[in-house]
Design an enzyme around this catalytic site. Structure first.
Site, PDB file in Angstrom:
ATOM      1  N   ASN A   9       0.207  -5.257  -7.592  1.00  0.00           N
ATOM      2  CA  ASN A   9       0.310  -3.963  -6.915  1.00  0.00           C
ATOM      3  C   ASN A   9       1.717  -3.885  -6.332  1.00  0.00           C
ATOM      4  O   ASN A   9       2.008  -4.540  -5.330  1.00  0.00           O
ATOM      5  CB  ASN A   9      -0.752  -3.889  -5.806  1.00  0.00           C
ATOM      6  CG  ASN A   9      -0.597  -2.651  -4.939  1.00  0.00           C
ATOM      7  OD1 ASN A   9       0.090  -1.700  -5.314  1.00  0.00           O
ATOM      8  ND2 ASN A   9      -1.232  -2.660  -3.776  1.00  0.00           N
ATOM      9  N   LYS A  11       3.176  -1.454  -4.912  1.00  0.00           N
ATOM     10  CA  LYS A  11       3.274  -0.573  -3.740  1.00  0.00           C
ATOM     11  C   LYS A  11       4.513   0.337  -3.877  1.00  0.00           C
ATOM     12  O   LYS A  11       4.881   0.704  -4.980  1.00  0.00           O
ATOM     13  CB  LYS A  11       3.310  -1.391  -2.453  1.00  0.00           C
ATOM     14  CG  LYS A  11       2.194  -2.435  -2.381  1.00  0.00           C
ATOM     15  CD  LYS A  11       2.038  -3.005  -1.025  1.00  0.00           C
ATOM     16  CE  LYS A  11       1.028  -4.149  -1.055  1.00  0.00           C
ATOM     17  NZ  LYS A  11       0.633  -4.568   0.277  1.00  0.00           N
ATOM     18  N   HIS A  94      -7.307   1.125  -1.598  1.00  0.00           N
ATOM     19  CA  HIS A  94      -6.459   0.130  -0.936  1.00  0.00           C
ATOM     20  C   HIS A  94      -6.421   0.419   0.561  1.00  0.00           C
ATOM     21  O   HIS A  94      -6.376   1.578   0.977  1.00  0.00           O
ATOM     22  CB  HIS A  94      -5.045   0.167  -1.533  1.00  0.00           C
ATOM     23  CG  HIS A  94      -4.243  -1.026  -1.133  1.00  0.00           C
ATOM     24  ND1 HIS A  94      -3.641  -1.128   0.099  1.00  0.00           N
ATOM     25  CD2 HIS A  94      -3.984  -2.189  -1.789  1.00  0.00           C
ATOM     26  CE1 HIS A  94      -3.034  -2.309   0.178  1.00  0.00           C
ATOM     27  NE2 HIS A  94      -3.230  -2.971  -0.955  1.00  0.00           N
ATOM     28  N   GLU A  96      -4.123   0.296   2.664  1.00  0.00           N
ATOM     29  CA  GLU A  96      -2.982   1.095   3.139  1.00  0.00           C
ATOM     30  C   GLU A  96      -3.252   2.583   2.952  1.00  0.00           C
ATOM     31  O   GLU A  96      -2.844   3.419   3.758  1.00  0.00           O
ATOM     32  CB  GLU A  96      -1.695   0.654   2.420  1.00  0.00           C
ATOM     33  CG  GLU A  96      -1.252  -0.728   2.918  1.00  0.00           C
ATOM     34  CD  GLU A  96      -0.490  -1.553   1.910  1.00  0.00           C
ATOM     35  OE1 GLU A  96      -0.015  -1.019   0.898  1.00  0.00           O
ATOM     36  OE2 GLU A  96      -0.383  -2.779   2.146  1.00  0.00           O
ATOM     37  N   GLU A 166     -10.129  -7.464  -0.253  1.00  0.00           N
ATOM     38  CA  GLU A 166      -8.841  -7.657   0.401  1.00  0.00           C
ATOM     39  C   GLU A 166      -9.032  -7.565   1.910  1.00  0.00           C
ATOM     40  O   GLU A 166      -9.044  -6.456   2.476  1.00  0.00           O
ATOM     41  CB  GLU A 166      -7.858  -6.572  -0.042  1.00  0.00           C
ATOM     42  CG  GLU A 166      -7.577  -6.578  -1.532  1.00  0.00           C
ATOM     43  CD  GLU A 166      -6.202  -6.024  -1.842  1.00  0.00           C
ATOM     44  OE1 GLU A 166      -5.436  -6.732  -2.495  1.00  0.00           O
ATOM     45  OE2 GLU A 166      -5.884  -4.901  -1.402  1.00  0.00           O
ATOM     46  N   GLY A 172      -0.128  -8.827   3.257  1.00  0.00           N
ATOM     47  CA  GLY A 172       1.285  -8.795   3.643  1.00  0.00           C
ATOM     48  C   GLY A 172       1.586  -9.537   4.929  1.00  0.00           C
ATOM     49  O   GLY A 172       2.671  -9.394   5.492  1.00  0.00           O
ATOM     50  N   SER A 212      -2.105 -11.897   0.642  1.00  0.00           N
ATOM     51  CA  SER A 212      -1.168 -13.035   0.695  1.00  0.00           C
ATOM     52  C   SER A 212      -1.496 -14.115  -0.328  1.00  0.00           C
ATOM     53  O   SER A 212      -1.266 -15.298  -0.089  1.00  0.00           O
ATOM     54  CB  SER A 212      -1.095 -13.600   2.115  1.00  0.00           C
ATOM     55  OG  SER A 212      -0.615 -12.612   3.004  1.00  0.00           O
TER      56      SER A 212
HETATM   57  C1  PEP Z   1      -2.136  -5.883  -1.701  1.00  0.00           C
HETATM   58  O1  PEP Z   1      -1.427  -5.036  -1.194  1.00  0.00           O
HETATM   59  O2  PEP Z   1      -3.036  -5.532  -2.476  1.00  0.00           O
HETATM   60  C2  PEP Z   1      -1.874  -7.276  -1.369  1.00  0.00           C
HETATM   61  C3  PEP Z   1      -2.790  -8.155  -1.641  1.00  0.00           C
HETATM   62  O3  PEP Z   1      -0.668  -7.556  -0.765  1.00  0.00           O
HETATM   63  P1  PEP Z   1      -0.058  -9.013  -0.441  1.00  0.00           P
HETATM   64  O4  PEP Z   1      -0.343  -9.874  -1.645  1.00  0.00           O
HETATM   65  O5  PEP Z   1       1.383  -8.783  -0.240  1.00  0.00           O
HETATM   66  O6  PEP Z   1      -0.780  -9.522   0.767  1.00  0.00           O
END
Ligand code: PEP
Length: 249
Positions: A9, A11, A94, A96, A166, A172, A212
């Protein structure tokens, strides 16, 4: 046997030229992956990246689509438009988007339906925020996200969904759910799918972990029986790291 998958992803990162360069590097290095590989890019990259990925095992995802089919919705991008670029997946739900753009379970239900109606396979994200984990109500949160946006689907349509757990506190932040925490939630999600659609569908449902996940911890997370792969944010922006995560799956 359910599909194992590593999905990236991007973003709101990479301008078009940088995105084209990253997609080209991935295409040149992913030949016979042992799992499905998907990259989720900004809308404006989709058509160019779809061209680059022709003949590659890497599939393409949008990171969102509109909750309306077409019309006077300035700035929105419909599921039909996404599909017309050659993308075959769409990341939906997601955290976000839920947090910054106020996407509710009802709005996400509309998006899921439009994605499916246009032949896109949703990668649907669920997960609890830190306060909810601290209050130990992560199961209720995830259950209501699934029930509110997905569990009205027919079995046929549900089979087109990839789930991604998630935990928002891990996205992040560098804080990863432990492999045991991930496994516990993935097994719980699979049990909910089994209650709603039966054991066979639950066994076939791909459930990714995201938060992460990187080239250092992926193998340990993927070793858990209910963790079928990863949805990768930051580490998907660096070809070397993303390739190492694919190799770990
Ligand atoms: C994501 O945004 O789906 C995600 C898992 O981000 P990160 O791996 O940076 O934590």
């Amino acid at each position: 046997m359910r599909t194992k998958m590593v999905a990236g992803n991007w973003k709101m990162n990479k301008n078009l030229q940088e995105g084209v360069a990253l997609a080209t590097e991935l295409k040149n290095n992913v030949h016979n992956p042992s799992c499905a590989v998907v990259i989720g890019t900004p809308f404006i990259h989709l058509a160019s990246v779809a061209e680059i990925l022709k003949g590659s095992p890497i599939a393409l995802a949008a990171e969102n689509c509109a909750d309306k089919a077409s019309g006077a919705f300035t700035g929105e991008v419909s599921a039909e438009m996404v599909a017309s670029t050659g993308a075959t997946y769409c990341i939906l739900g997601h955290s976000e988007r839920r947090q910054y753009y106020h996407e509710t379970t009802e709005i996400l239900k509309e998006k899921v339906e439009l994605a499916l109606a246009n032949g896109l396979k949703p990668i649907f994200c669920v997960g609890e925020i830190k306060d909810e984990r601290e209050a130990n109500c992560q199961n209720e949160v995830v259950k209501s996200q699934l029930e509110g946006s997905l569990f009205h689907l027919s079995e046929d349509d549900f089979r087109k969904i990839t789930l991604a757990y998630e935990p928002v506190w891990a996205i992040g932040t560098g804080l990863t759910a432990t492999p045991d925490q991930a496994e516990q939630m993935h097994a719980y999600i699979r049990s909910l799918v089994a209650e709603r659609y039966g054991k066979a569908v639950a066994e076939d449902t791909t459930i990714l972990y995201g938060g992460s996940c990187n080239d250092k911890n992926a193998a340990e997370l993927f070793a858990k029986p209910d963790v079928d792969g990863g949805l990768i944010g930051g580490a998907a922006l660096v070809a070397e790291k993303f390739l190492a995560i694919i190799a770990a799956r």
